[in-house]
Design a protein around this motif. Structure first.
Motif, PDB file in Angstrom:
ATOM      1  N   VAL A  46      19.509   1.483  -0.526  1.00 35.12           N
ATOM      2  CA  VAL A  46      20.024   2.787  -0.951  1.00 35.12           C
ATOM      3  C   VAL A  46      19.019   3.491  -1.851  1.00 35.12           C
ATOM      4  O   VAL A  46      18.335   2.842  -2.645  1.00 35.12           O
ATOM      5  CB  VAL A  46      21.387   2.616  -1.668  1.00 35.12           C
ATOM      6  N   GLU A  47      18.915   4.801  -1.711  1.00 36.44           N
ATOM      7  CA  GLU A  47      18.211   5.611  -2.719  1.00 36.44           C
ATOM      8  C   GLU A  47      19.261   5.924  -3.783  1.00 36.44           C
ATOM      9  O   GLU A  47      20.267   6.565  -3.465  1.00 36.44           O
ATOM     10  CB  GLU A  47      17.754   6.941  -2.121  1.00 36.44           C
ATOM     11  N   PRO A  48      19.062   5.536  -5.027  1.00 33.31           N
ATOM     12  CA  PRO A  48      20.100   5.815  -6.034  1.00 33.31           C
ATOM     13  C   PRO A  48      20.392   7.303  -6.179  1.00 33.31           C
ATOM     14  O   PRO A  48      21.514   7.687  -6.474  1.00 33.31           O
ATOM     15  CB  PRO A  48      19.537   5.229  -7.327  1.00 33.31           C
ATOM     16  N   ALA A  71       6.790   3.215  -5.082  1.00 32.56           N
ATOM     17  CA  ALA A  71       5.545   3.692  -4.431  1.00 32.56           C
ATOM     18  C   ALA A  71       5.287   5.079  -5.015  1.00 32.56           C
ATOM     19  O   ALA A  71       5.637   5.316  -6.171  1.00 32.56           O
ATOM     20  CB  ALA A  71       5.679   3.715  -2.910  1.00 32.56           C
ATOM     21  N   LYS A  72       4.698   5.963  -4.258  1.00 31.10           N
ATOM     22  CA  LYS A  72       4.435   7.340  -4.707  1.00 31.10           C
ATOM     23  C   LYS A  72       3.798   7.369  -6.098  1.00 31.10           C
ATOM     24  O   LYS A  72       2.631   7.065  -6.228  1.00 31.10           O
ATOM     25  CB  LYS A  72       5.713   8.174  -4.622  1.00 31.10           C
ATOM     26  N   ALA A  73       4.551   7.691  -7.175  1.00 27.03           N
ATOM     27  CA  ALA A  73       3.946   7.823  -8.506  1.00 27.03           C
ATOM     28  C   ALA A  73       3.444   6.486  -9.052  1.00 27.03           C
ATOM     29  O   ALA A  73       2.695   6.463 -10.028  1.00 27.03           O
ATOM     30  CB  ALA A  73       4.958   8.433  -9.479  1.00 27.03           C
ATOM     31  N   ASN A 112       0.792  -1.242   0.000  1.00 24.48           N
ATOM     32  CA  ASN A 112       0.000   0.000   0.000  1.00 24.48           C
ATOM     33  C   ASN A 112       0.816   1.280   0.000  1.00 24.48           C
ATOM     34  O   ASN A 112       0.282   2.348  -0.274  1.00 24.48           O
ATOM     35  CB  ASN A 112      -0.894   0.051   1.242  1.00 24.48           C
ATOM     36  N   SER A 113       2.082   1.176   0.381  1.00 28.89           N
ATOM     37  CA  SER A 113       2.850   2.411   0.588  1.00 28.89           C
ATOM     38  C   SER A 113       4.337   2.132   0.419  1.00 28.89           C
ATOM     39  O   SER A 113       4.768   0.965   0.338  1.00 28.89           O
ATOM     40  CB  SER A 113       2.620   2.940   2.002  1.00 28.89           C
ATOM     41  N   GLY A 114       5.106   3.218   0.434  1.00 29.15           N
ATOM     42  CA  GLY A 114       6.552   3.084   0.339  1.00 29.15           C
ATOM     43  C   GLY A 114       7.125   2.359   1.551  1.00 29.15           C
ATOM     44  O   GLY A 114       7.954   1.446   1.412  1.00 29.15           O
ATOM     45  N   SER A 115       6.684   2.778   2.736  1.00 27.68           N
ATOM     46  CA  SER A 115       7.225   2.151   3.950  1.00 27.68           C
ATOM     47  C   SER A 115       6.972   0.648   3.943  1.00 27.68           C
ATOM     48  O   SER A 115       7.841  -0.145   4.339  1.00 27.68           O
ATOM     49  CB  SER A 115       6.555   2.740   5.194  1.00 27.68           C
ATOM     50  N   GLU A 116       5.790   0.258   3.488  1.00 31.25           N
ATOM     51  CA  GLU A 116       5.480  -1.178   3.448  1.00 31.25           C
ATOM     52  C   GLU A 116       6.362  -1.915   2.447  1.00 31.25           C
ATOM     53  O   GLU A 116       6.708  -3.083   2.661  1.00 31.25           O
ATOM     54  CB  GLU A 116       4.020  -1.397   3.078  1.00 31.25           C
ATOM     55  N   PHE A 159      17.304  -1.111  -4.182  1.00 29.63           N
ATOM     56  CA  PHE A 159      17.184   0.280  -4.636  1.00 29.63           C
ATOM     57  C   PHE A 159      15.827   0.806  -4.203  1.00 29.63           C
ATOM     58  O   PHE A 159      14.785   0.268  -4.591  1.00 29.63           O
ATOM     59  CB  PHE A 159      17.239   0.353  -6.166  1.00 29.63           C
ATOM     60  N   ASP A 160      15.840   1.867  -3.406  1.00 27.07           N
ATOM     61  CA  ASP A 160      14.600   2.547  -3.056  1.00 27.07           C
ATOM     62  C   ASP A 160      14.359   3.627  -4.113  1.00 27.07           C
ATOM     63  O   ASP A 160      14.958   4.713  -4.061  1.00 27.07           O
ATOM     64  CB  ASP A 160      14.739   3.158  -1.647  1.00 27.07           C
ATOM     65  N   GLU A 161      13.508   3.288  -5.079  1.00 27.82           N
ATOM     66  CA  GLU A 161      13.187   4.246  -6.159  1.00 27.82           C
ATOM     67  C   GLU A 161      11.789   4.839  -5.941  1.00 27.82           C
ATOM     68  O   GLU A 161      11.083   5.180  -6.886  1.00 27.82           O
ATOM     69  CB  GLU A 161      13.268   3.558  -7.525  1.00 27.82           C
ATOM     70  N   ILE A 162      11.426   4.924  -4.672  1.00 31.83           N
ATOM     71  CA  ILE A 162      10.094   5.413  -4.335  1.00 31.83           C
ATOM     72  C   ILE A 162       9.936   6.872  -4.777  1.00 31.83           C
ATOM     73  O   ILE A 162       8.863   7.271  -5.217  1.00 31.83           O
ATOM     74  CB  ILE A 162       9.852   5.171  -2.824  1.00 31.83           C
ATOM     75  N   GLN A 163      11.024   7.644  -4.713  1.00 31.30           N
ATOM     76  CA  GLN A 163      10.949   9.030  -5.215  1.00 31.30           C
ATOM     77  C   GLN A 163      11.479   9.164  -6.634  1.00 31.30           C
ATOM     78  O   GLN A 163      11.030  10.017  -7.386  1.00 31.30           O
ATOM     79  CB  GLN A 163      11.692   9.982  -4.279  1.00 31.30           C
ATOM     80  N   THR A 164      12.452   8.332  -6.996  1.00 32.77           N
ATOM     81  CA  THR A 164      13.110   8.538  -8.297  1.00 32.77           C
ATOM     82  C   THR A 164      12.392   7.831  -9.446  1.00 32.77           C
ATOM     83  O   THR A 164      12.687   8.092 -10.608  1.00 32.77           O
ATOM     84  CB  THR A 164      14.566   8.032  -8.251  1.00 32.77           C
ATOM     85  N   SER A 176      19.575   9.137   4.499  1.00 34.48           N
ATOM     86  CA  SER A 176      18.563   8.512   3.631  1.00 34.48           C
ATOM     87  C   SER A 176      17.211   8.568   4.328  1.00 34.48           C
ATOM     88  O   SER A 176      17.133   8.622   5.560  1.00 34.48           O
ATOM     89  CB  SER A 176      18.935   7.056   3.361  1.00 34.48           C
ATOM     90  N   TYR A 177      16.152   8.563   3.538  1.00 31.72           N
ATOM     91  CA  TYR A 177      14.799   8.436   4.101  1.00 31.72           C
ATOM     92  C   TYR A 177      14.107   7.272   3.418  1.00 31.72           C
ATOM     93  O   TYR A 177      14.071   7.188   2.185  1.00 31.72           O
ATOM     94  CB  TYR A 177      13.976   9.713   3.887  1.00 31.72           C
ATOM     95  N   HIS A 178      13.566   6.349   4.225  1.00 34.61           N
ATOM     96  CA  HIS A 178      12.886   5.187   3.658  1.00 34.61           C
ATOM     97  C   HIS A 178      11.498   4.991   4.239  1.00 34.61           C
ATOM     98  O   HIS A 178      10.859   3.978   3.961  1.00 34.61           O
ATOM     99  CB  HIS A 178      13.721   3.915   3.885  1.00 34.61           C
ATOM    100  N   GLY A 179      11.017   5.912   5.059  1.00 32.12           N
ATOM    101  CA  GLY A 179       9.676   5.774   5.602  1.00 32.12           C
ATOM    102  C   GLY A 179       9.665   5.840   7.108  1.00 32.12           C
ATOM    103  O   GLY A 179      10.713   5.918   7.754  1.00 32.12           O
ATOM    104  N   SER A 180       8.459   5.774   7.672  1.00 31.94           N
ATOM    105  CA  SER A 180       8.289   6.055   9.102  1.00 31.94           C
ATOM    106  C   SER A 180       7.883   4.856   9.958  1.00 31.94           C
ATOM    107  O   SER A 180       7.748   4.998  11.165  1.00 31.94           O
ATOM    108  CB  SER A 180       7.243   7.156   9.279  1.00 31.94           C
TER     109      SER A 180
HETATM  110  C1  LIG Z   1      12.809   7.481  -0.851  1.00 32.95           C
HETATM  111  C2  LIG Z   1      11.578   7.183  -0.023  1.00 32.95           C
HETATM  112  N1  LIG Z   1      11.403   5.938   0.452  1.00 32.95           N
HETATM  113  C3  LIG Z   1      10.328   5.619   1.188  1.00 32.95           C
HETATM  114  C4  LIG Z   1       9.362   6.556   1.499  1.00 32.95           C
HETATM  115  C5  LIG Z   1       8.168   6.176   2.338  1.00 32.95           C
HETATM  116  O1  LIG Z   1       7.026   6.136   1.567  1.00 32.95           O
HETATM  117  P1  LIG Z   1       5.571   6.243   2.254  1.00 32.95           P
HETATM  118  O2  LIG Z   1       5.455   7.633   2.787  1.00 32.95           O
HETATM  119  O3  LIG Z   1       4.625   5.940   1.131  1.00 32.95           O
HETATM  120  O4  LIG Z   1       5.523   5.215   3.315  1.00 32.95           O
HETATM  121  C6  LIG Z   1       9.513   7.864   1.029  1.00 32.95           C
HETATM  122  C7  LIG Z   1       8.521   8.901   1.348  1.00 32.95           C
HETATM  123  O5  LIG Z   1       8.734  10.077   1.244  1.00 32.95           O
HETATM  124  C8  LIG Z   1      10.653   8.189   0.250  1.00 32.95           C
HETATM  125  O6  LIG Z   1      10.864   9.430  -0.215  1.00 32.95           O
END
Ligand SMILES: Cc1ncc(COP(=O)(O)O)c(C=O)c1O
Length: 400
Positions: A185-187, A247-249, A106-110, A218-223, A134-138
């Motif tokens: 890693v976020e690329p 995730a996201k887009a 459902n989400s990036g964090s998941e 690779f966390d491509e949730i933003q890229t 790095s940011y990967h979620g909460s």
């Molecule tokens: C690179 C990256 N990974 C993971 C997440 C977490 O995604 P979500 O907020 O959908 O849980 C984000 C959210 O900003 C993000 O930018």
């Protein structure tokens, strides 16, 4: 009767002391529209979500058509749902052959949580490396790999055996060893203020993972989805991870995430125990229908190709004495100002100039520009004109 503004402050839980507090009644293309008809240009895509703009008619049509057929049917992975299978097939057709099995959440964090479980299960190891800033979620697992001690510290205990490396520091990669399950890693580091990988950093990282048997995530949730000027950053840097996070887009404005790997790796969630990862709503049919429609727009309207030339227009037209540097590629840009003290003024006054801007989590001297990829060249020029007026205003108000 309470106003929406009052209800927002009274009954919705807040985690920011300074929320943007704009009331929006409609959104269309690159604009959000307030109750009095005021239009705000969305220069952040709510963060890196609305790549095809707000309420694109094809996305809305796909949502309505799917909503007329069925909503939720059953927990993930039991029933063959056409939007899910079509979207998985389309995505996998666009990815390198190693990435051929998609698990929707459902989400990036998941997606991050699922990927870390998968890596631990496949390798039989527990150690995880991530990168500073790095940011990967909460959620707690995602927070464990977040590259900021400030955020991690207040929520301990978190996942054990997790360590941070320095992005772009090849020497720090020597800490990856045979006890390592994965490196996430976020690329392109987004919340760090758009930090591009230097030289061969990502391929060196991949080699180190190969040599030790650690999986590369690779966390491509933003890229993802064209944001940096290639469909995925993995295409840009020519490095294929073992697990890709989206995730996201991915959901075209609806909540959707995915972790994608090889069938071989993914199969380790099937046994001992069975149902190694479960989600009720992951891959919701309406979200998958919206995501597929959005991806089709990105491809059919050549939004990835135009992203780099649009980026160049921002970089050439956005000239101001307060600007120290514009970092980033494609439409994932950080505008660094000469004094961090101006940032708060600029972001909080952006709506007065018809703009929506945002902070970075881990970079206090830059603001973000990440508009929908559908933004036109004329709209970019207008955005730059307004940004320059806003920066003049900030300079005249001498915020240090
Ligand atoms: C690179 C990256 N990974 C993971 C997440 C977490 O995604 P979500 O907020 O959908 O849980 C984000 C959210 O900003 C993000 O930018």
């Amino acid at each position: 009767m309470l106003t929406n503004r009052q209800i927002f402050l009274q009954f919705l839980s807040q985690t920011s002391p300074t929320p943007l507090m704009l009331e929006i009644v409609r959104a269309e293309g690159i604009f959000m529209i307030g109750p009095d008809g005021t239009k705000y240009m969305d220069l952040i895509s709510g963060v890196s979500v609305s790549n095809v703009g707000h309420c694109h008619p094809q996305v809305v049509k796909a949502i309505k058509e799917q909503a007329d057929k069925y909503l939720h049917l059953m927990v993930y992975g039991e029933i063959i749902q056409s939007p899910q299978v079509k979207y998985a097939e389309r995505l996998i057709g666009l990815l390198p052959p190693e990435l051929n099995s998609c698990y929707f959440v459902n989400s990036g964090s998941e997606a991050v949580e699922g990927a870390m479980k998968l890596a631990k299960r496949f390798t039989g190891r527990s150690r995880i490396f991530s990168f500073n800033n790095s940011y990967h979620g909460s959620t707690q697992g995602a927070l464990s790999v977040q590259g900021s001690e400030l955020y991690r510290n207040s929520f301990r205990p978190l996942l054990p055996d997790v360590f941070q490396l320095d992005f772009n520091d090849v020497h720090s990669l020597n800490r990856i060893d045979k006890n390592t399950a994965c490196v996430i890693v976020e690329p392109v580091q987004a919340e760090a203020g758009i930090i591009m990988p230097e030289n061969n950093f990502l391929s060196e990282l991949k080699s180190k993972c190969r040599a030790t048997g650690a999986l590369l995530i690779f966390d491509e949730i933003q890229t993802g989805f064209g944001r940096t000027g290639s469909l995925f950053a993995l295409n840009k840097f020519n490095v294929v991870p073992d697990i890709l996070l989206l995730a996201k887009a991915l959901g075209g404005g609806m909540p959707l995430g995915a972790f994608i790997s090889s069938t071989e790796i993914m199969n380790s969630l099937v046994s001992n125990p069975v149902l190694g990862h479960i989600t009720t709503f992951g891959g919701h049919p309406v979200c998958c229908a919206a995501g597929l429609a959005s991806l089709d727009i990105i491809i059919n309207e050549n939004l990835v190709e135009s992203c780099s030339s649009k980026s160049a227009v921002f970089k050439s037209e956005l000239k101001h004495p307060l600007i120290a540097e514009i970092r980033g590629e494609g439409l994932l840009l950080a505008v660094k100002l000469k004094k961090p003290g101006y940032i708060k003024y600029v972001i909080s006054h952006a709506p007065d100039y018809g703009l929506i801007l945002d902070y970075f989590l881990f970079c206090n001297d830059a603001f973000r520009i990440a508009p929908p990829l559908t933004i036109s060249y004329g709209e970019i020029s207008l955005a730059c004109t307004q940004l320059i007026k806003l920066l003049d205003d900030a300079m005249n108000n001498e915020r240090e």
